[in-house]
Design a protein around this motif. Sequence first.
Motif, PDB file in Angstrom:
ATOM      1  N   UNK A 286       0.832  -1.206   0.000  1.00  0.00           N
ATOM      2  CA  UNK A 286       0.000   0.000   0.000  1.00  0.00           C
ATOM      3  C   UNK A 286       0.867   1.256   0.000  1.00  0.00           C
ATOM      4  N   UNK A 287       2.091   1.121   0.501  1.00  0.00           N
ATOM      5  CA  UNK A 287       3.032   2.253   0.467  1.00  0.00           C
ATOM      6  C   UNK A 287       3.247   2.724  -0.966  1.00  0.00           C
ATOM      7  N   UNK A 288       3.434   1.763  -1.877  1.00  0.00           N
ATOM      8  CA  UNK A 288       3.623   2.113  -3.269  1.00  0.00           C
ATOM      9  C   UNK A 288       2.405   2.787  -3.865  1.00  0.00           C
ATOM     10  N   UNK A 289       1.211   2.322  -3.478  1.00  0.00           N
ATOM     11  CA  UNK A 289      -0.031   2.927  -3.961  1.00  0.00           C
ATOM     12  C   UNK A 289      -0.126   4.374  -3.502  1.00  0.00           C
ATOM     13  N   UNK A 290       0.156   4.605  -2.235  1.00  0.00           N
ATOM     14  CA  UNK A 290       0.037   5.952  -1.675  1.00  0.00           C
ATOM     15  C   UNK A 290       1.051   6.910  -2.298  1.00  0.00           C
TER      16      UNK A 290
ATOM     17  N   UNK B 248       9.991  -1.764   0.935  1.00  0.00           N
ATOM     18  CA  UNK B 248      10.994  -1.135   0.070  1.00  0.00           C
ATOM     19  C   UNK B 248      10.906  -1.654  -1.366  1.00  0.00           C
ATOM     20  N   UNK B 249      10.695  -2.964  -1.514  1.00  0.00           N
ATOM     21  CA  UNK B 249      10.624  -3.541  -2.851  1.00  0.00           C
ATOM     22  C   UNK B 249       9.420  -3.017  -3.625  1.00  0.00           C
ATOM     23  N   UNK B 250       8.258  -2.964  -2.986  1.00  0.00           N
ATOM     24  CA  UNK B 250       7.063  -2.466  -3.674  1.00  0.00           C
ATOM     25  C   UNK B 250       7.198  -0.982  -3.995  1.00  0.00           C
ATOM     26  N   UNK B 251       7.852  -0.247  -3.119  1.00  0.00           N
ATOM     27  CA  UNK B 251       8.091   1.174  -3.392  1.00  0.00           C
ATOM     28  C   UNK B 251       9.043   1.325  -4.578  1.00  0.00           C
ATOM     29  N   UNK B 252      10.090   0.514  -4.625  1.00  0.00           N
ATOM     30  CA  UNK B 252      11.018   0.557  -5.748  1.00  0.00           C
ATOM     31  C   UNK B 252      10.344   0.203  -7.058  1.00  0.00           C
TER      32      UNK B 252
END
Length: 396
Positions: free
Chosen positions: A257-261, A309-313
Motif C-alpha cells: 500500500x506504500x507504493x499505492x500511496x 521497500x521492494x514495492x516502493x522501488x
Amino acid sequence: METNKELSNRTVILMAIAAGVIVANLNYIQPIEGLIAASFHVTKAAVGAVAMLTQLGYAFGLLLIVPLGDIFNRHKLIQTMLVLSIGSCLIAFLSPNILVLGIASLLVGITSVAPQIIIPYAAYLSSGFHRGRVLGNVLSGLLAGILISRSVSGLIGSVMDWHFVYLIAAIACTILFFVLQAYLPRDVRGHQDIRYKDILASLPRIFRSEKYLQGAAINGFCLFGLSNVLWSTLAFYLADQYHLGSGVAGLLGLLGITGVLFASIIGRIVDTYSPRLTIGLGILFSAVAFVIFALLGQFFIALIVGIVLLDLGTQFGQVSNQAIVQSINPAASNRNNSIFMFSYFLGGAFATFMSTLAWTHFGWMGVCSVALFFVIVATISHLVLKEPQKIAHAED
C-alpha cells in the motif's frame, strides 16, 4: 468525449479501478501456488512454470493485442478483452488438472491486457503537463489491484478451495464490464488506416530508433523481475521458515500500500524533476530490499521492511518508465506501451521461472542470487542508456 483539458477526476478513478480489477487476474496464483501443488500432486517447480505461463501470456498479449489500440476504437477493444478475460478465468475455475490450469493461465495472461490499453488512453485524454500525475493515479489502481489480488487469493485459499479464487475474479470482471460500458469515455478518434501487419512490423523499428524506450524496456524488465522474484517464492519461504500458510502470504501483499500511496507523489516528482532520479531510486530501494531479505530474512520484521521497500522501488520504476514511454511519439503510444510492457512482463515471467527453480535447488539464498542478476542489469542500463532528465510536455 472528454478532451485533453477536461479529463475529470471521476474518469481517472474509474480507469484506475478498471486497471486494478483486470491486472489482479495475473497475480491470484502467487499466494496459492503451494495449495495448487498439493491439490494436483505436482512439484512446486511445476506450479511455478504455470505461474510463468500467466506472465508469458501477458507479455505476448501485450506484443500482439495492445498495438491494436493504435488502429481500433479503444473503448470497444477494452470491452472485448474484458469479455475474453472473464472466459479465461472461468476455465481456470473449472480446471481439473495442472495441464488445463496451465492452458487457462496462459489464456488469463493473454486476455488481461486491457490495463495497457487503458494507460495510453488515459495519457491521450490528459494534458501533457499533468500526464505524470494522471498516469501515477491510474498506476496506483494498477498496483492496488496487484496487492488486493494477492490478499484476496491468499485469504480465499485459506478458507475454501483455491478454484473459487478464479470464480470471484470472473464475477468482478463481469461487474466491471457493465460499469465501463456505462461510464468509460467513448473513443472518438476513429478507425486508423493502418494495417495490422504493418503495426507489428513497425515494432522492431520503433524499438531500435527510440533510445529512451530501450532504457525503459530494460529497466522495466529488471524491476518487475525483482518484484516477481519475491512474490513467486514468498509463500514457499513463509511455509519453510515460519510455518505460515497462504493467508499470511496474501496479507503481506497489503504492505505494498506504500507504493499505492506514493504513486501520485512519484508522478508529480517525475513531472517536476527528473525520471532519471526516480528510476535510480527505484533500483536502489529494490536492491536494498534484497540485501535485507538475504541477510535478515529470518526475522519477520526485516521481511516486512524489505517488502515495503521492494514495492516502493517497483512503483518508482513503473510510474517513471510509463511517463517516459507516453512522452514518445503520441501517434504510436499503444505500440510504445506494447514494447515496454512486453519487456516488463517478459522480465516477470523469466524471474518467476528462475526464482522457483532456484528455490527448488538452492533455497532462499538461491532466490536472492537471482535477484542480484536483475539488480546488476538494471544498474548497467541506468548508467549506460541514461533516462531523460526531463519529460517532454508536448500538447497532443
